[in-house]
Every structure is written in C-alpha cells, then in structure tokens.
Design a protein around this motif. Structure first.
Motif, short mmCIF file in Angstrom:
data_model
loop_
_atom_site.label_atom_id
_atom_site.label_comp_id
_atom_site.label_asym_id
_atom_site.label_seq_id
_atom_site.Cartn_x
_atom_site.Cartn_y
_atom_site.Cartn_z
N LEU A 222 0.86 -1.18 0.00
CA LEU A 222 0.00 0.00 0.00
C LEU A 222 0.90 1.23 0.00
CD1 LEU A 222 -2.80 1.34 0.20
CD2 LEU A 222 -2.58 1.21 2.69
N SER B 297 -2.21 0.15 -4.56
CA SER B 297 -2.28 -1.00 -3.65
C SER B 297 -2.21 -2.32 -4.41
CB SER B 297 -3.57 -0.96 -2.82
OG SER B 297 -4.71 -1.07 -3.66
N THR B 298 -1.57 -3.29 -3.78
CA THR B 298 -1.60 -4.68 -4.24
C THR B 298 -2.55 -5.39 -3.29
OG1 THR B 298 0.68 -4.56 -5.04
CG2 THR B 298 -0.25 -6.75 -4.65
N ASN B 299 -3.77 -5.61 -3.77
CA ASN B 299 -4.83 -6.11 -2.89
C ASN B 299 -4.70 -7.61 -2.62
OD1 ASN B 299 -6.20 -3.48 -2.93
ND2 ASN B 299 -6.59 -3.99 -5.07
N TRP C 43 -4.06 -8.90 -8.03
CA TRP C 43 -5.04 -7.82 -8.18
C TRP C 43 -4.43 -6.54 -7.63
CZ3 TRP C 43 -9.70 -7.01 -4.43
CH2 TRP C 43 -10.41 -5.86 -4.80
N GLN C 44 -4.30 -5.53 -8.49
CA GLN C 44 -3.73 -4.25 -8.13
C GLN C 44 -4.66 -3.11 -8.53
OE1 GLN C 44 0.04 -4.71 -10.34
NE2 GLN C 44 1.11 -4.74 -8.37
N THR C 45 -4.65 -2.03 -7.74
CA THR C 45 -5.46 -0.85 -8.05
C THR C 45 -4.63 0.41 -7.84
OG1 THR C 45 -6.33 -0.82 -5.78
CG2 THR C 45 -7.68 -1.91 -7.47
#
Length: 359
Positions: free
Chosen positions: A27, A74-76, A84-86
C-alpha cells in the motif's frame, strides 16, 4: 493601444510532497501540495472611450493557485496464480484572483463566439476564482396565469411577478423567458446578474486503474472523470448557442418540441423569437450545462498461451487481447463529449483486436 511598460509575468511556487509505503509496500500513498502566486498578469484593461480605444493590455493582475494531488496504489491480492492491483488518484485545485488594477474589483468579458450574442458572459472578481460564468437565473416561461386581463382587452403582469419588459425592450407577454429578480425591485435589470457556474475550474478530477491476472488471463480497466465544470451550449454540440428559439434558424429538435405556444403550460423553452427580439440572447444559467462525467477510458482483456504450448510453435510469448478505448461515458451533458470543447471533434470509441508474438 500600445503599452511600452509591458513585462513578463512573475511567479513564486512552493511544493511539499509526502510518500508513504505500508505493509511491505503493498500500500503506497503519495500526497503533493502546491502553492503558486503569480503577479503582473497580462489582462485587458477597459479604457474610457475618450482615449480613442476601449481597452489596453496591461500587467494588472495577481492570482493564487493552490491544490493537492493524492495517489493511492495497492496490491490487494497476490498469490501464485492471482494478482489484483489498483491505483487511484484525485486532484483538487483552486485559484483565486487576488488583485486587479487599483480601484478595480472586477472585470467582465464576452466570449463573442456567436454573432447573435450581445453581452458579457464571464466575470472575474477579486476574491473569487477565474472562469466565473455571469448572467441571469432562468425562472421558467411566462404563462397566461402570470397576467391579469384588463377591461380593455390587454394583459398586465400580476403583482409579485418580475417584469422583463425593460430588459426585453417590449411589454412582457405569455411565452417570454422569465428570469429571477435577484435584487427584488420587481424588474429584470443588469443588477439581477450573478455567477452561474465556472467554465475553467472543476471541483476535482480523478482516475482509477484496475488490473488483475489469473492463470494467463489479464484484465485492466481505466476510469477517469471530473466534477463541477460548467459550459455554455455551443453550435458544435448539437444545438446552436443563442439562436435556437428564433424563427429562421436551425432549431434543435428538443427545443422545438419543448417550446411554448398558446395553451401550453408545461413548456421548458420560450416561444420562438423574432429576429428583432433579443431578450433571450443574453447569458443565463438556462444555457449552462454541467460537464461532470465518468468515463471508462480503456478496458482490456487478454490471454497469454502457456509457454509449454507456445514454444512448440517456436514462439517465446503468444498473447491475444481485445481493447476498447472510450468504452462508456456517464454524464448529464447534452453535447457530444464533455471532455473536449465544442470546437473540437468528439472522442471516438475504438475497439482493437491484437496479437502479440515474441520469437
């Protein structure tokens, strides 16, 4: 009128940035703050007509710009087979006109991009932001119920109904546009004009990126948008700017269908105007649209063939994908594209099928 005292604008800027990484950098937060003060702005100063000129370019303005830009990455989820990244960003920028020429608290200007327009539609006020749209507040259409019928057969506005006659240059009748009486004197005059929107400064802009990978499949989506930005209708946005309710002009169908005519009480637009009638060819919030939008800027889906299969074809990497640019736009804007001005070609939707090969 020449001005031998003209000089370059000058500015001072202060910036502060903060970067924070948490949870082994899964994060990441970034915040950038800035403050910029500019003096000696080059603005058009109105002059007394006795000089032989109506204006002159002068270094007369000071403006302050400040804002904050935030980004969250963030790397969720991260496992052997799934990632899954956002990434989210948002920007707030505010400018304030700090000063004009001594003794001047505001200046007005006209865009003049339509020959039917006959007044100023922007105002710059010391203490407010630039790009303020300036005009009347639309208050519907005069209906027959707004008038009393006199014994001689003429109609007279009822008490408490603002009178547009002085502004229009003719007696008010049913079907005319109505404006709000801001100063409460019972008549529509220049004193009833107020700020009706901002044409250059959105409240904030934002973007959101989403990416995921699962067993050779990859998906990404990019969203972007802005809120709070206003615009006047323009001729290239599917409707004429000022003359859409005048006889003899090309009339937008929505306006033609919604116009007032005798016996109609639910009209959204005033009756058709004659060429000599200028009461509706002035700036008002009737012509202002909100350009807030959310756009799916790009969405992409791909599949990478496993290496043990692609290498049998002597290919190191084999990926198929489909990508759509400007896939969807969510907005209340009535023009062709809220992201570009009316003088530019609207953004196209583009679908691409692709094949990536690495030997």
């Amino acid at each position: 009128l020449a001005n031998k005292d003209l000089k370059w604008e000058g500015s001072t800027t202060a910036n502060l940035g903060i970067d924070v990484g948490l949870f082994q950098n899964r994060l990441n937060l970034t915040a950038d703050f800035f403050l910029k003060n500019t003096k000696d702005l080059l603005l058009e100063q109105k002059l007394a007509y006795v000089t032989g000129f109506n204006s002159q370019w002068q270094n007369i303005g000071k403006i302050e710009n400040k804002g904050i830009e935030l980004n969250i990455n963030s790397t969720n989820i991260q496992t052997r087979n799934f990632l899954w990244q956002t990434d989210f960003n948002i920007s707030f920028i505010k400018n304030t006109l700090k000063a004009l020429q001594d003794g001047t608290s505001y200046i007005q200007s006209a865009t003049k991009f339509n020959s039917n327009f006959n007044g100023n539609d922007y105002i710059s006020i010391v203490g407010s932001s630039l790009g303020q749209m300036y005009g009347y507040v639309f208050d519907g259409v005069y209906q027959t119920s707004d008038f009393n019928m006199l014994p001689n057969g003429t109609m007279q506005l009822k008490p408490g109904v603002a009178d547009i006659s002085k502004h229009a240059g003719k007696t008010a009748v049913p079907g005319m546009v109505k404006y709000k009486d801001i100063d409460g004197d019972g008549c529509i005059t220049d004193n009833d004009k107020i700020k009706v929107g901002n044409g250059t400064n959105p409240t904030f802009t934002f973007g959101f990126n989403f990416g995921a990978n699962w067993k050779g499949w990859d998906f990404s989506c990019i969203l972007q948008g802005a809120t709070g930005l206003k615009t006047y209708w323009s001729g290239l946005d599917g409707a004429s700017y000022w003359p859409q309710v005048r006889r003899g002009n090309q009339i937008n169908k929505t306006i033609a269908d919604g116009r007032w005519y005798p016996g109609r009480t639910d009209a959204t637009y005033p009756r058709l105007l004659d060429y000599t009638d200028g009461r509706n060819r002035v700036a008002s919030d009737f012509w202002v649209q909100d350009k807030s939008y959310l756009r799916v800027k790009n969405v992409q889906l791909g599949y990478t063939v496993p290496k043990h299969l692609s290498q049998k074809l002597l290919i190191d990497n084999f990926r198929l994908y489909v990508s759509i640019d400007n896939a969807l736009t969510f907005t209340g804007y009535k023009g062709l594209d809220p992201e570009v001005s009316g003088t530019k070609y609207p953004t196209m939707r583009l679908t691409t099928f692709g094949l990536n090969l690495t030997f």
